[in-house]
Design a protein around this motif. Structure first.
Motif, PDB file in Angstrom:
ATOM      1  N   PHE A  42     -27.694  -2.325  18.917  1.00 60.62           N
ATOM      2  CA  PHE A  42     -27.329  -1.022  18.417  1.00 60.62           C
ATOM      3  C   PHE A  42     -27.060  -0.814  16.859  1.00 60.62           C
ATOM      4  N   ARG A  57     -18.598   4.268  13.824  1.00 57.54           N
ATOM      5  CA  ARG A  57     -19.199   4.299  15.488  1.00 57.54           C
ATOM      6  C   ARG A  57     -20.477   3.484  15.653  1.00 57.54           C
ATOM      7  N   CYS A  58     -20.638   3.050  16.743  1.00 60.87           N
ATOM      8  CA  CYS A  58     -21.694   2.294  17.239  1.00 60.87           C
ATOM      9  C   CYS A  58     -22.869   3.226  17.994  1.00 60.87           C
ATOM     10  N   TYR A  59     -24.071   3.025  17.867  1.00 55.93           N
ATOM     11  CA  TYR A  59     -25.135   3.694  18.921  1.00 55.93           C
ATOM     12  C   TYR A  59     -26.188   2.902  18.796  1.00 55.93           C
ATOM     13  N   SER A  60     -26.412   2.769  20.189  1.00 55.83           N
ATOM     14  CA  SER A  60     -27.659   1.862  20.592  1.00 55.83           C
ATOM     15  C   SER A  60     -29.117   2.375  20.170  1.00 55.83           C
ATOM     16  N   THR A  74     -29.934   7.491  19.674  1.00 57.67           N
ATOM     17  CA  THR A  74     -29.553   8.671  20.367  1.00 57.67           C
ATOM     18  C   THR A  74     -28.016   8.833  20.718  1.00 57.67           C
ATOM     19  N   VAL A  75     -27.618  10.013  20.182  1.00 51.48           N
ATOM     20  CA  VAL A  75     -26.350  10.289  20.227  1.00 51.48           C
ATOM     21  C   VAL A  75     -26.042  11.445  21.186  1.00 51.48           C
ATOM     22  N   PRO A  79     -17.098  15.472  24.497  1.00 51.09           N
ATOM     23  CA  PRO A  79     -16.310  16.651  24.272  1.00 51.09           C
ATOM     24  C   PRO A  79     -15.032  16.006  23.507  1.00 51.09           C
ATOM     25  N   GLY A  80     -14.734  16.887  22.450  1.00 47.31           N
ATOM     26  CA  GLY A  80     -13.561  16.462  21.669  1.00 47.31           C
ATOM     27  C   GLY A  80     -13.626  15.336  20.553  1.00 47.31           C
ATOM     28  N   TYR A  82     -15.298  13.119  17.484  1.00 48.44           N
ATOM     29  CA  TYR A  82     -15.264  13.488  16.127  1.00 48.44           C
ATOM     30  C   TYR A  82     -16.565  13.200  15.729  1.00 48.44           C
ATOM     31  N   ALA A  83     -17.266  11.776  15.816  1.00 47.09           N
ATOM     32  CA  ALA A  83     -18.216  11.586  15.071  1.00 47.09           C
ATOM     33  C   ALA A  83     -19.501  11.931  15.905  1.00 47.09           C
ATOM     34  N   SER A  84     -19.456  11.788  17.032  1.00 44.04           N
ATOM     35  CA  SER A  84     -20.620  12.386  17.777  1.00 44.04           C
ATOM     36  C   SER A  84     -20.874  13.719  17.388  1.00 44.04           C
ATOM     37  N   ASN A  85     -20.020  14.676  17.247  1.00 46.53           N
ATOM     38  CA  ASN A  85     -20.112  15.849  17.095  1.00 46.53           C
ATOM     39  C   ASN A  85     -20.530  16.209  15.558  1.00 46.53           C
ATOM     40  N   SER A 122     -25.051   8.930  28.482  1.00 47.81           N
ATOM     41  CA  SER A 122     -25.658   8.390  27.149  1.00 47.81           C
ATOM     42  C   SER A 122     -25.943   6.965  27.306  1.00 47.81           C
ATOM     43  N   GLU A 231     -20.397  -1.636  27.081  1.00 50.96           N
ATOM     44  CA  GLU A 231     -19.223  -0.714  27.136  1.00 50.96           C
ATOM     45  C   GLU A 231     -18.928   0.333  25.955  1.00 50.96           C
ATOM     46  N   TYR A 232     -19.341   1.250  26.163  1.00 54.14           N
ATOM     47  CA  TYR A 232     -19.212   2.253  25.024  1.00 54.14           C
ATOM     48  C   TYR A 232     -17.776   2.459  24.763  1.00 54.14           C
TER      49      TYR A 232
HETATM   50  C1  LIG Z   1     -22.156  -0.989  21.498  1.00 56.30           C
HETATM   51  C2  LIG Z   1     -21.917   0.698  21.859  1.00 56.30           C
HETATM   52  C3  LIG Z   1     -23.357   1.525  21.762  1.00 56.30           C
HETATM   53  C4  LIG Z   1     -22.942   2.868  21.946  1.00 56.30           C
HETATM   54  N1  LIG Z   1     -24.019   3.496  22.078  1.00 56.30           N
HETATM   55  C5  LIG Z   1     -23.949   4.894  22.013  1.00 56.30           C
HETATM   56  C6  LIG Z   1     -25.270   5.806  22.212  1.00 56.30           C
HETATM   57  O1  LIG Z   1     -26.254   5.163  22.346  1.00 56.30           O
HETATM   58  N2  LIG Z   1     -24.900   7.008  22.464  1.00 56.30           N
HETATM   59  C7  LIG Z   1     -23.925   7.698  22.369  1.00 56.30           C
HETATM   60  O2  LIG Z   1     -23.724   8.808  22.520  1.00 56.30           O
HETATM   61  N3  LIG Z   1     -22.627   7.051  22.274  1.00 56.30           N
HETATM   62  C8  LIG Z   1     -22.767   5.623  22.077  1.00 56.30           C
HETATM   63  N4  LIG Z   1     -21.612   4.793  21.970  1.00 56.30           N
HETATM   64  C9  LIG Z   1     -20.335   5.637  21.895  1.00 56.30           C
HETATM   65  C10 LIG Z   1     -20.117   5.567  20.475  1.00 56.30           C
HETATM   66  O3  LIG Z   1     -19.987   4.994  19.686  1.00 56.30           O
HETATM   67  C11 LIG Z   1     -18.629   6.628  20.403  1.00 56.30           C
HETATM   68  O4  LIG Z   1     -17.607   6.027  20.920  1.00 56.30           O
HETATM   69  C12 LIG Z   1     -18.898   8.161  20.923  1.00 56.30           C
HETATM   70  O5  LIG Z   1     -19.973   8.902  20.139  1.00 56.30           O
HETATM   71  C13 LIG Z   1     -17.771   8.931  21.011  1.00 56.30           C
HETATM   72  O6  LIG Z   1     -17.223   9.113  19.483  1.00 56.30           O
HETATM   73  P1  LIG Z   1     -16.521  10.346  18.994  1.00 56.30           P
HETATM   74  O7  LIG Z   1     -16.156   9.908  17.405  1.00 56.30           O
HETATM   75  O8  LIG Z   1     -17.527  11.368  19.064  1.00 56.30           O
HETATM   76  O9  LIG Z   1     -15.376  10.519  19.705  1.00 56.30           O
HETATM   77  P2  LIG Z   1     -13.800  10.139  19.319  1.00 56.30           P
HETATM   78  O10 LIG Z   1     -13.313  10.743  18.435  1.00 56.30           O
HETATM   79  O11 LIG Z   1     -13.691   8.679  19.193  1.00 56.30           O
HETATM   80  O12 LIG Z   1     -13.101  10.492  20.888  1.00 56.30           O
HETATM   81  C14 LIG Z   1     -13.458   9.862  21.998  1.00 56.30           C
HETATM   82  C15 LIG Z   1     -12.659  10.451  22.999  1.00 56.30           C
HETATM   83  O13 LIG Z   1     -11.164  10.337  22.890  1.00 56.30           O
HETATM   84  C16 LIG Z   1     -10.495  11.555  22.693  1.00 56.30           C
HETATM   85  N5  LIG Z   1      -9.616  11.335  21.534  1.00 56.30           N
HETATM   86  C17 LIG Z   1     -10.047  11.309  20.359  1.00 56.30           C
HETATM   87  N6  LIG Z   1      -8.792  11.368  19.608  1.00 56.30           N
HETATM   88  C18 LIG Z   1      -7.832  11.246  20.441  1.00 56.30           C
HETATM   89  C19 LIG Z   1      -6.436  11.307  20.178  1.00 56.30           C
HETATM   90  N7  LIG Z   1      -5.816  11.065  19.343  1.00 56.30           N
HETATM   91  N8  LIG Z   1      -5.608  11.265  21.459  1.00 56.30           N
HETATM   92  C20 LIG Z   1      -6.397  11.327  22.961  1.00 56.30           C
HETATM   93  N9  LIG Z   1      -7.809  11.307  22.818  1.00 56.30           N
HETATM   94  C21 LIG Z   1      -8.379  11.464  21.751  1.00 56.30           C
HETATM   95  C22 LIG Z   1     -11.645  12.581  22.668  1.00 56.30           C
HETATM   96  O14 LIG Z   1     -11.337  13.897  22.874  1.00 56.30           O
HETATM   97  C23 LIG Z   1     -12.828  11.993  23.316  1.00 56.30           C
HETATM   98  O15 LIG Z   1     -12.664  12.409  24.587  1.00 56.30           O
HETATM   99  C24 LIG Z   1     -21.717   3.571  21.913  1.00 56.30           C
HETATM  100  C25 LIG Z   1     -20.525   2.565  21.696  1.00 56.30           C
HETATM  101  C26 LIG Z   1     -20.533   1.474  21.777  1.00 56.30           C
HETATM  102  C27 LIG Z   1     -19.471   0.498  21.495  1.00 56.30           C
END
Ligand SMILES: Cc1cc2nc3c(=O)[nH]c(=O)nc-3n(C[C@H](O)[C@H](O)[C@H](O)COP(=O)(O)OP(=O)(O)OC[C@H]3O[C@@H](n4cnc5c(N)ncnc54)[C@H](O)[C@@H]3O)c2cc1C
Length: 374
Positions: A42, A57-60, A74-75, A79-80, A82-85, A122, A231-232
Motif C-alpha cells: 500500500f 491514510r493507507c491505500y492499497s 483505489t479509494v 460514510p462520514g 474525512y480522508a476518503s471523501n 474496498s 485489516e483496513y
Molecule cells: C493497509 C491499509 C490499506 C488500505 N487500503 C484501502 C484501499 O485500498 N481503499 C480504501 O478505500 N481504503 C483503504 N484503507 C482504509 C483507509 O486507510 C481509510 O481508513 C478509509 O479510507 C477511511 O478513512 P477516512 O479518513 O475517510 O475515514 P475516517 O475519518 O477515519 O472515519 C472512519 C470511520 O470512523 C468514523 N469516525 C470518524 N471520526 C469519528 C469520531 N470522532 N467518532 C466516531 N466515529 C468517527 C467515521 O464516520 C467513519 O465511519 C486501507 C487501510 C489500511 C490500514
C-alpha cells in the motif's frame, strides 16, 4: 518530514463506481526504484486537514507491478469519513499528493501456490493486485470470493470479467451480493471454499466479513493463523509528522530508562566500520541493526520499542501505523531473543523465520542483531 515521503503527481482519476475512484500516479524516473512495489502493498497518502495540518491514510495498490500498469490506488468513500471523501472530491488529474514509499507485508512470497482470495468492498484493492500478478507470473489456480452490497457497488467488475475470459481454467470468481443473498455467512463461506482446501488464503475486508470468513474456513480446519489478512483502519499516528517516543513501564528487574532523544541525523556507520562499543546493562540491551546497507550499534532500553529507539537516533526506519497492523516495520532477528507486545500482521511461519515488528519489539536477551532486509 518523513524521509520516505515524496510529492507525486496524479496523472489520471478513474471513476470505478459511484463511490470509488482510482488515482493513477506518475512516478518520475528518479523515484522509480523507491516506488517499486510488491502485489498487496500500500501507499500512505498525506491528506491536508484544517484542524490538524494533515492526516495520513493507507491505500492499497490495486495495480500490478507485473502487468505494465502505472501505480494506482483505489479509494472508496467511507460514510462520514474525512480522508476518503476529501480524496474523492478534490483530487483531479495534475493534483500533487505527498505519499510514502510502498510498504506492507500482505504479499504472496510464492506464486507457485494455488490462491484462495476473499475480499469485501474496498478490500478488493490489494486482492486485485495479487490476483492479476498471480495470473501473470504464476501458473496455478486463483479463486476469488468477492462480497458487495449490490451489483452497482462492485469495483473492477469489467476487469474481473475480462480476466475470467482470458484465464477460464485458472481463475474462478464468485460474487456474493448482499442484495441477493444477505450478508455472507460462515456456512456459506465454508461450502464455497470446500474444494479449495490447501490453497494459500488472502483476506481483506471489514471486520465482520473477516470474522465470517475465518469462521467458515475454520470449519474446514484452516487455521486462522494460516490466513494472511489485511485489516483496513484509519491511522491514529501520523507518519508525516515528527514522531514522539513512548517509553513503557520497566521490564521486571529493570528500571524505566528511556533514551533521551538523540540528535537527529547521527551519522550512520558504514557496514565495514566497527562501531563504538556499546555494552549491555541491567537497563539496556545492545543491538546491532542493519538497515539500508548501514550498520548501527545502539543501547536498547529494555522498556522501549525498537522502532522508537531507531527513530530517536535519527535512523530512518520504515514505519506507518506503529500499531502492528501494517507490517511496514518488519525486520529479522538474526541473534538474540525479543518479544512483541502486539502482532496483527505476522503469521506463524514468519514468526518461526525470526521476523518481528520493530514498532512492538522489546529486547529479552543482552546482545541482539537485527536486520531490515525484507
Ligand atoms: C493497509 C491499509 C490499506 C488500505 N487500503 C484501502 C484501499 O485500498 N481503499 C480504501 O478505500 N481504503 C483503504 N484503507 C482504509 C483507509 O486507510 C481509510 O481508513 C478509509 O479510507 C477511511 O478513512 P477516512 O479518513 O475517510 O475515514 P475516517 O475519518 O477515519 O472515519 C472512519 C470511520 O470512523 C468514523 N469516525 C470518524 N471520526 C469519528 C469520531 N470522532 N467518532 C466516531 N466515529 C468517527 C467515521 O464516520 C467513519 O465511519 C486501507 C487501510 C489500511 C490500514
Amino acid at each position: 518530514m518523513n524521509a520516505r515521503a515524496h510529492r507525486l503527481e496524479v496523472r489520471e482519476v478513474v471513476s470505478e463506481t459511484a463511490e470509488a475512484v482510482s488515482l493513477i500516479f506518475e512516478i518520475p524516473a528518479e523515484l522509480r526504484r523507491r516506488f517499486d512495489y510488491s502485489p498487496g502493498q500500500f501507499l500512505t497518502i498525506r491528506v491536508p486537514s484544517a484542524e490538524t495540518g494533515s492526516v495520513a491514510r493507507c491505500y492499497s495498490l490495486s495495480s500490478s507491478p507485473h502487468c505494465a500498469e502505472r501505480a494506482t490506488v483505489t479509494v472508496k468513500r467511507t460514510p462520514g469519513g474525512y480522508a476518503s471523501n476529501w480524496l474523492c472530491d478534490n483530487v483531479t488529474a495534475g493534483s500533487e499528493l505527498t505519499v510514502l514509499e510502498p510498504a506492507g507485508n500482505f504479499v504472496p512470497r510464492d506464486w507457485n501456490r494455488d490462491l484462495l482470495l476473499c475480499a469485501a468492498g474496498s478490500g478488493i484493492t490489494p486482492i486485485m493486485s495479487i490476483l492479476k500478478s498471480a495470473l501473470a507470473v504464476g501458473r496455478r489456480k486463483v479463486v476469488l470470493l468477492y462480497a458487495n452490497r449490490d451489483r452497482q457497488s462492485i469495483v473492477f467488475g469489467p476487469q474481473l470479467r475480462e480476466l475470467v475470459r482470458r484465464y477460464p481454467r485458472r481463475l474462478t470468481v464468485t460474487h456474493w451480493l448482499e442484495a441477493e443473498r444477505g450478508l455472507p455467512t460462515a456456512r456459506g463461506v465454508s461450502t464455497w471454499a470446500r474444494p479449495y482446501r490447501g490453497h494459500d488464503v488472502y483476506l481483506c475486508g471489514p471486520a465482520g466479513f473477516a470474522t465470517v470468513v475465518t469462521q467458515g474456513l475454520g470449519q474446514l480446519r484452516i487455521s486462522g493463523r494460516a490466513i494472511r489478512q489485511e485489516e483496513y483502519r484509519s491511522l491514529t499516528d501520523n507518519p508525516f509528522e515528527r514522531h514522539a517516543a513512548v517509553v513503557l513501564a520497566p521490564a521486571v528487574g529493570g528500571s524505566a530508562v528511556g533514551l533521551a532523544p538523540g540528535p537527529v541525523g547521527v551519522t550512520a556507520a558504514p557496514l565495514a566500520v566497527v562501531p563504538a562499543p556499546v555494552r549491555p546493562s541491567a537497563d539496556t540491551a545492545t543491538v546491532r541493526v542493519e538497515i539500508d546497507g548501514q550498520a548501527h550499534t545502539l543501547a536498547w532500553p529494555r522498556g522501549e520499542k525498537l522502532l522508537d529507539v531507531l527513530l530517536d537516533h535519527g535512523i530512518d526506519a520504515p514505519y506507518v501505523c506503529r500499531e502492528s497492523a501494517c507490517g511496514t516495520c518488519v525486520c529479522r532477528v538474526r541473534q538474540g531473543r525479543t518479544r512483541m507486545l502486539m502482532n496483527e500482521s505476522l503469521i506463524e511461519e514468519e514468526l518461526a523465520a525470526g521476523l518481528t515488528l520493530a514498532c512492538q519489539t522489546l529486547p529479552e536477551s543482552d546482545d541482539l542483531d537485527i536486520a531490515f532486509d525484507q
